[in-house]
Write an enzyme that holds these catalytic residues in place. Structure first.
Site, PDB file in Angstrom:
ATOM      1  N   SER A   8     -44.566  35.784  45.482  1.00 16.11           N
ATOM      2  CA  SER A   8     -45.446  36.958  45.254  1.00 16.11           C
ATOM      3  C   SER A   8     -44.781  38.207  46.118  1.00 16.11           C
ATOM      4  O   SER A   8     -44.905  38.219  47.393  1.00 16.11           O
ATOM      5  CB  SER A   8     -46.888  36.589  45.414  1.00 16.11           C
ATOM      6  OG  SER A   8     -47.440  38.193  45.438  1.00 16.11           O
ATOM      7  N   HIS A  33     -42.817  36.844  41.396  1.00 16.84           N
ATOM      8  CA  HIS A  33     -44.291  37.013  40.809  1.00 16.84           C
ATOM      9  C   HIS A  33     -44.820  38.339  41.369  1.00 16.84           C
ATOM     10  O   HIS A  33     -44.739  38.785  42.329  1.00 16.84           O
ATOM     11  CB  HIS A  33     -45.197  36.110  41.504  1.00 16.84           C
ATOM     12  CG  HIS A  33     -46.753  35.856  40.984  1.00 16.84           C
ATOM     13  ND1 HIS A  33     -47.234  35.404  39.975  1.00 16.84           N
ATOM     14  CD2 HIS A  33     -47.566  36.759  41.451  1.00 16.84           C
ATOM     15  CE1 HIS A  33     -48.273  35.522  39.950  1.00 16.84           C
ATOM     16  NE2 HIS A  33     -48.793  36.199  40.876  1.00 16.84           N
ATOM     17  N   ASP A  35     -47.709  41.239  41.339  1.00 13.94           N
ATOM     18  CA  ASP A  35     -49.202  41.340  41.290  1.00 13.94           C
ATOM     19  C   ASP A  35     -49.530  42.780  41.078  1.00 13.94           C
ATOM     20  O   ASP A  35     -49.283  43.329  42.106  1.00 13.94           O
ATOM     21  CB  ASP A  35     -49.798  40.691  42.696  1.00 13.94           C
ATOM     22  CG  ASP A  35     -49.729  39.097  42.701  1.00 13.94           C
ATOM     23  OD1 ASP A  35     -50.231  38.508  41.798  1.00 13.94           O
ATOM     24  OD2 ASP A  35     -48.958  38.658  43.649  1.00 13.94           O
ATOM     25  N   MET A  37     -52.636  45.256  40.748  1.00 19.03           N
ATOM     26  CA  MET A  37     -54.164  45.296  40.704  1.00 19.03           C
ATOM     27  C   MET A  37     -54.553  46.548  40.590  1.00 19.03           C
ATOM     28  O   MET A  37     -53.773  47.771  41.047  1.00 19.03           O
ATOM     29  CB  MET A  37     -54.410  44.898  42.205  1.00 19.03           C
ATOM     30  CG  MET A  37     -53.702  43.536  42.604  1.00 19.03           C
ATOM     31  SD  MET A  37     -54.369  42.976  44.393  1.00 19.03           S
ATOM     32  CE  MET A  37     -53.726  41.527  44.610  1.00 19.03           C
ATOM     33  N   HIS A  66     -48.258  39.275  36.751  1.00 16.27           N
ATOM     34  CA  HIS A  66     -49.720  38.931  36.701  1.00 16.27           C
ATOM     35  C   HIS A  66     -50.499  40.324  36.751  1.00 16.27           C
ATOM     36  O   HIS A  66     -50.561  41.148  38.080  1.00 16.27           O
ATOM     37  CB  HIS A  66     -49.787  38.057  38.154  1.00 16.27           C
ATOM     38  CG  HIS A  66     -51.283  37.650  38.457  1.00 16.27           C
ATOM     39  ND1 HIS A  66     -51.556  37.005  39.738  1.00 16.27           N
ATOM     40  CD2 HIS A  66     -52.374  37.415  37.406  1.00 16.27           C
ATOM     41  CE1 HIS A  66     -52.889  36.637  39.674  1.00 16.27           C
ATOM     42  NE2 HIS A  66     -53.463  36.956  38.250  1.00 16.27           N
ATOM     43  N   MET A  68     -53.765  41.895  37.373  1.00 14.05           N
ATOM     44  CA  MET A  68     -55.366  41.826  37.625  1.00 14.05           C
ATOM     45  C   MET A  68     -56.036  43.090  37.213  1.00 14.05           C
ATOM     46  O   MET A  68     -56.351  43.872  38.192  1.00 14.05           O
ATOM     47  CB  MET A  68     -55.181  41.430  39.002  1.00 14.05           C
ATOM     48  CG  MET A  68     -54.944  39.800  39.502  1.00 14.05           C
ATOM     49  SD  MET A  68     -54.503  39.527  41.153  1.00 14.05           S
ATOM     50  CE  MET A  68     -52.876  40.067  41.100  1.00 14.05           C
ATOM     51  N   MET A 137     -55.920  30.234  39.385  1.00 14.54           N
ATOM     52  CA  MET A 137     -56.008  31.013  40.584  1.00 14.54           C
ATOM     53  C   MET A 137     -56.606  29.914  41.495  1.00 14.54           C
ATOM     54  O   MET A 137     -57.823  29.209  41.176  1.00 14.54           O
ATOM     55  CB  MET A 137     -57.133  32.124  40.793  1.00 14.54           C
ATOM     56  CG  MET A 137     -56.482  33.257  39.659  1.00 14.54           C
ATOM     57  SD  MET A 137     -54.929  34.093  40.283  1.00 14.54           S
ATOM     58  CE  MET A 137     -55.301  34.440  42.102  1.00 14.54           C
ATOM     59  N   ASP A 175     -51.721  29.970  41.925  1.00 16.86           N
ATOM     60  CA  ASP A 175     -51.484  31.058  42.705  1.00 16.86           C
ATOM     61  C   ASP A 175     -52.495  31.140  43.889  1.00 16.86           C
ATOM     62  O   ASP A 175     -53.726  31.407  43.459  1.00 16.86           O
ATOM     63  CB  ASP A 175     -51.588  32.416  41.673  1.00 16.86           C
ATOM     64  CG  ASP A 175     -51.340  33.704  42.215  1.00 16.86           C
ATOM     65  OD1 ASP A 175     -50.953  33.452  43.559  1.00 16.86           O
ATOM     66  OD2 ASP A 175     -51.504  34.691  41.574  1.00 16.86           O
TER      67      ASP A 175
END
Ligand code: DX5
Ligand code: ZN
Length: 222
Positions: A8, A33, A35, A37, A66, A68, A137, A175
């Site tokens: 990540s 990965h 992330d 957000m 990913h 979010m 998760m 994750d």
């Protein structure tokens, strides 16, 4: 199934993202990965598609994105254009799973759905035939460096059983809080794609840390 490390980048040094990620790949990471957000679906902000677009020409790794974010259907085109190889949306964040899957597959990319700790595997069952990967998760999404929730392992095992029952072939990703110890129960439960942020990215240790995960995977295969 093949074991894959997906470090990540949230734990990387953003001032030298290309360099840090290249070191992780040198250590054996096949995926990165990424992330994203939005400060709404999760109580934290990270970055958006422009950062992925900048990193894309600097890396041959597989970009595991990913999201979010609430109502991710608003941004799928942006992330596809930026160079995502896989787009993962949260089941809790959208009512548009089918149309997002169609768009991602239409672009020739992989589609995945993530579930937060409180969401049971059964909630994702109707959409499993659309999934190239499911993400369980193992922390509450939002921050790197949290402790692994071992009580999510029955959910991982449930997704493995459903895969067999339904004759499907999706990857199972975990994750949150994954390190050289917690990766063991996660693999035993059926996960084969491991996200690790703080356990991989550390100044001067990133390559060695990634290599240690790959060596651990070799032990699983015995
Ligand atoms: C949490 C993110 C994770 C996180 C993992 O919301 O989805 O990918 O960065 O970090 P570690 O491995 O440090 O728990
Ligand atoms: Zn993540």
């Amino acid at each position: 199934m093949r074991y894959i490390l997906s470090p990540s980048i949230l734990s990387a040094d953003f001032s030298k993202l290309a360099e840090d990620t290249a070191i992780a790949v040198k250590g054996g990471a096949e995926w990165l990965h990424i992330d994203v957000m939005d400060g709404a679906f999760v109580p934290n902000l990270s970055f958006g598609a422009p950062v992925i677009k900048c990193l894309r020409p600097a890396s041959d790794a597989f970009f595991d994105v990913h999201l979010m974010i609430d109502r991710p259907e608003r941004y799928i085109d942006d992330f596809l254009k930026a160079g995502a190889d896989l787009i993962c949306v949260h089941l809790e964040a959208t009512e548009e799973i089918e149309s997002i899957a169609e768009k991602v597959h239409g672009a020739g990319k992989m589609f995945a759905v993530a579930v937060k700790p409180a969401t049971p595997a059964e909630a994702l069952k109707p959409y499993l035939p659309l999934c190239d990967m499911v993400l369980v998760m193992t922390v509450e999404p939002g921050f790197g460096g949290q402790s692994f929730m071992a009580d999510m392992m029955p959910k991982v095992a449930k997704f493995r059983a459903l895969r067999e029952d339904l004759g499907l072939s999706y990857h199972i990703q975990v994750d949150g809080g994954i390190n050289l110890q917690t990766v063991i129960p996660a693999a035993q439960a059926g996960a084969n794609v491991f996200v690790a942020g703080s356990a991989v990215f550390k100044p001067g240790e990133t390559e060695k840390n990634a290599k240690s995960f790959i060596e651990r995977f070799e032990q699983f295969d015995r």
